[in-house]
Design a protein around this motif. Structure first.
Motif, PDB file in Angstrom:
ATOM      1  N   SER A 111       0.842  -1.201   0.000  1.00  0.00           N
ATOM      2  CA  SER A 111       0.000   0.000   0.000  1.00  0.00           C
ATOM      3  C   SER A 111       0.869   1.241   0.000  1.00  0.00           C
ATOM      4  CB  SER A 111      -0.955   0.009   1.209  1.00  0.00           C
ATOM      5  OG  SER A 111      -0.241   0.005   2.435  1.00  0.00           O
ATOM      6  N   THR A 112       0.337   2.282  -0.619  1.00  0.00           N
ATOM      7  CA  THR A 112       0.996   3.587  -0.625  1.00  0.00           C
ATOM      8  C   THR A 112      -0.076   4.655  -0.499  1.00  0.00           C
ATOM      9  OG1 THR A 112       0.899   3.748  -3.039  1.00  0.00           O
ATOM     10  CG2 THR A 112       2.930   2.881  -2.098  1.00  0.00           C
ATOM     11  N   GLY A 113       0.308   5.772   0.040  1.00  0.00           N
ATOM     12  CA  GLY A 113      -0.604   6.903   0.146  1.00  0.00           C
ATOM     13  C   GLY A 113      -0.354   7.883  -0.978  1.00  0.00           C
ATOM     14  N   GLY A 114      -1.363   8.685  -1.280  1.00  0.00           N
ATOM     15  CA  GLY A 114      -1.214   9.696  -2.313  1.00  0.00           C
ATOM     16  C   GLY A 114      -2.237  10.792  -2.143  1.00  0.00           C
ATOM     17  N   GLY A 115      -2.058  11.835  -2.886  1.00  0.00           N
ATOM     18  CA  GLY A 115      -2.989  12.955  -2.845  1.00  0.00           C
ATOM     19  C   GLY A 115      -2.741  13.887  -1.678  1.00  0.00           C
ATOM     20  N   THR A 116      -3.137  15.117  -1.868  1.00  0.00           N
ATOM     21  CA  THR A 116      -3.012  16.125  -0.816  1.00  0.00           C
ATOM     22  C   THR A 116      -4.039  15.843   0.267  1.00  0.00           C
ATOM     23  OG1 THR A 116      -2.316  17.739  -2.470  1.00  0.00           O
ATOM     24  CG2 THR A 116      -3.084  18.610  -0.351  1.00  0.00           C
ATOM     25  N   PRO A 117      -3.608  15.785   1.531  1.00  0.00           N
ATOM     26  CA  PRO A 117      -4.556  15.507   2.609  1.00  0.00           C
ATOM     27  C   PRO A 117      -5.707  16.515   2.621  1.00  0.00           C
ATOM     28  CG  PRO A 117      -2.303  15.400   3.422  1.00  0.00           C
ATOM     29  CD  PRO A 117      -2.246  15.953   2.034  1.00  0.00           C
ATOM     30  N   GLU A 118      -6.910  16.007   2.768  1.00  0.00           N
ATOM     31  CA  GLU A 118      -8.105  16.848   2.821  1.00  0.00           C
ATOM     32  C   GLU A 118      -8.600  17.045   4.251  1.00  0.00           C
ATOM     33  OE1 GLU A 118     -11.007  15.149   0.163  1.00  0.00           O
ATOM     34  OE2 GLU A 118      -9.542  14.959  -1.438  1.00  0.00           O
ATOM     35  N   PHE A 119      -8.010  16.285   5.195  1.00  0.00           N
ATOM     36  CA  PHE A 119      -8.419  16.366   6.589  1.00  0.00           C
ATOM     37  C   PHE A 119      -7.206  16.671   7.449  1.00  0.00           C
ATOM     38  CE2 PHE A 119     -11.326  13.442   4.467  1.00  0.00           C
ATOM     39  CZ  PHE A 119     -12.559  13.981   4.817  1.00  0.00           C
ATOM     40  N   GLU A 120      -7.380  17.531   8.432  1.00  0.00           N
ATOM     41  CA  GLU A 120      -6.293  17.887   9.342  1.00  0.00           C
ATOM     42  C   GLU A 120      -5.757  16.643  10.030  1.00  0.00           C
ATOM     43  OE1 GLU A 120      -5.568  20.505  13.368  1.00  0.00           O
ATOM     44  OE2 GLU A 120      -7.211  21.075  12.035  1.00  0.00           O
ATOM     45  N   GLY A 121      -4.443  16.478   9.980  1.00  0.00           N
ATOM     46  CA  GLY A 121      -3.787  15.352  10.624  1.00  0.00           C
ATOM     47  C   GLY A 121      -3.582  14.144   9.730  1.00  0.00           C
ATOM     48  N   ALA A 122      -4.300  14.061   8.621  1.00  0.00           N
ATOM     49  CA  ALA A 122      -4.142  12.932   7.705  1.00  0.00           C
ATOM     50  C   ALA A 122      -2.853  13.094   6.909  1.00  0.00           C
ATOM     51  CB  ALA A 122      -5.341  12.839   6.759  1.00  0.00           C
ATOM     52  N   SER A 123      -2.245  11.968   6.551  1.00  0.00           N
ATOM     53  CA  SER A 123      -0.992  12.012   5.786  1.00  0.00           C
ATOM     54  C   SER A 123      -1.221  11.983   4.278  1.00  0.00           C
ATOM     55  CB  SER A 123      -0.093  10.839   6.190  1.00  0.00           C
ATOM     56  OG  SER A 123      -0.743   9.614   5.906  1.00  0.00           O
ATOM     57  N   CYS A 124      -2.447  11.654   3.872  1.00  0.00           N
ATOM     58  CA  CYS A 124      -2.768  11.548   2.445  1.00  0.00           C
ATOM     59  C   CYS A 124      -4.291  11.653   2.287  1.00  0.00           C
ATOM     60  CB  CYS A 124      -2.258  10.224   1.877  1.00  0.00           C
ATOM     61  SG  CYS A 124      -2.937   8.773   2.697  1.00  0.00           S
ATOM     62  N   SER A 125      -4.751  11.665   1.049  1.00  0.00           N
ATOM     63  CA  SER A 125      -6.206  11.657   0.816  1.00  0.00           C
ATOM     64  C   SER A 125      -6.664  10.320   0.244  1.00  0.00           C
ATOM     65  CB  SER A 125      -6.613  12.777  -0.150  1.00  0.00           C
ATOM     66  OG  SER A 125      -5.967  12.624  -1.401  1.00  0.00           O
TER      67      SER A 125
END
Length: 182
Positions: free
Chosen positions: A46-60
């Motif tokens: 798994s990998t994360g991507g995208g600009t976080p949309e929620f405070e504290g999240a590392s990805c969207s």
């Protein structure tokens, strides 16, 4: 003549007490959302991507190679994320069979004590068409078993820092195929 929608749905909720602090468990589930492959036997990578949309999240979004019948590569989009409430939710946005109209999960860490927390997982599925109606009982049973395995994987990793026997066996299978998760 009224058109009748050929839809059905089901929800599976599972919970497990885990002997670690709520903050430690939330770090593993929330802050490390993109890294589920490290401990979850159903996620090969798994990998994360995208600009976080929620405070504290590392990805969207999270992109996963999964080890679950009917699924292979899935994309998941965060729909809720709260450090304060130790809760996140996501919807599977790509990679589901055509008869699945909705696949979403909601994970919550509930404090029990200083060194104990409850992990609650709620999965909602919407199914459509004849195939959806036909597959519902089998799919619900598989999801119930899958969530039990994922909860155990989470418990073992959170409490010991080591992967579960199920994850270890999956990694051995992948190594034999030269597909070990990076």
């Amino acid at each position: 003549m009224t058109k009748i929608k050929n839809q059905t749905s089901f929800t599976v909720t599972r919970e497990l007490d885990i002997n670690v602090s709520p903050d430690k468990l939330w770090h593993m589930i929330g802050h490390s959302f993109a890294d589920a492959y490290i401990w979850a036997s159903s996620v090969d990578h798994s990998t994360g991507g995208g600009t976080p949309e929620f405070e504290g999240a590392s990805c969207s979004e999270r992109f996963c190679d999964v080890n679950a019948k009917g699924f292979n590569k899935v994309s998941e989009r965060l729909t809720k994320y709260s450090n304060e409430h130790m809760n996140l939710a996501y919807v599977v946005s790509e990679g589901i069979p055509s008869f699945v109209s909705l696949a979403q999960n909601d994970w919550t860490v509930l404090p029990i004590g200083v060194h104990q927390a409850k992990l609650v997982m709620k999965a909602d599925f919407g199914l459509q068409g004849i195939m959806g109606r036909f597959m519902k009982p089998m799919m619900k049973s598989k999801i119930e078993k899958l969530l039990d395995v994922v909860l155990n994987d989470a418990r073992v990793f959170a409490e010991t820092g080591s992967i579960s026997d199920t994850k270890r066996k999956r990694n051995e299978e992948l190594a034999k195929q030269n597909l070990v998760a990076a």
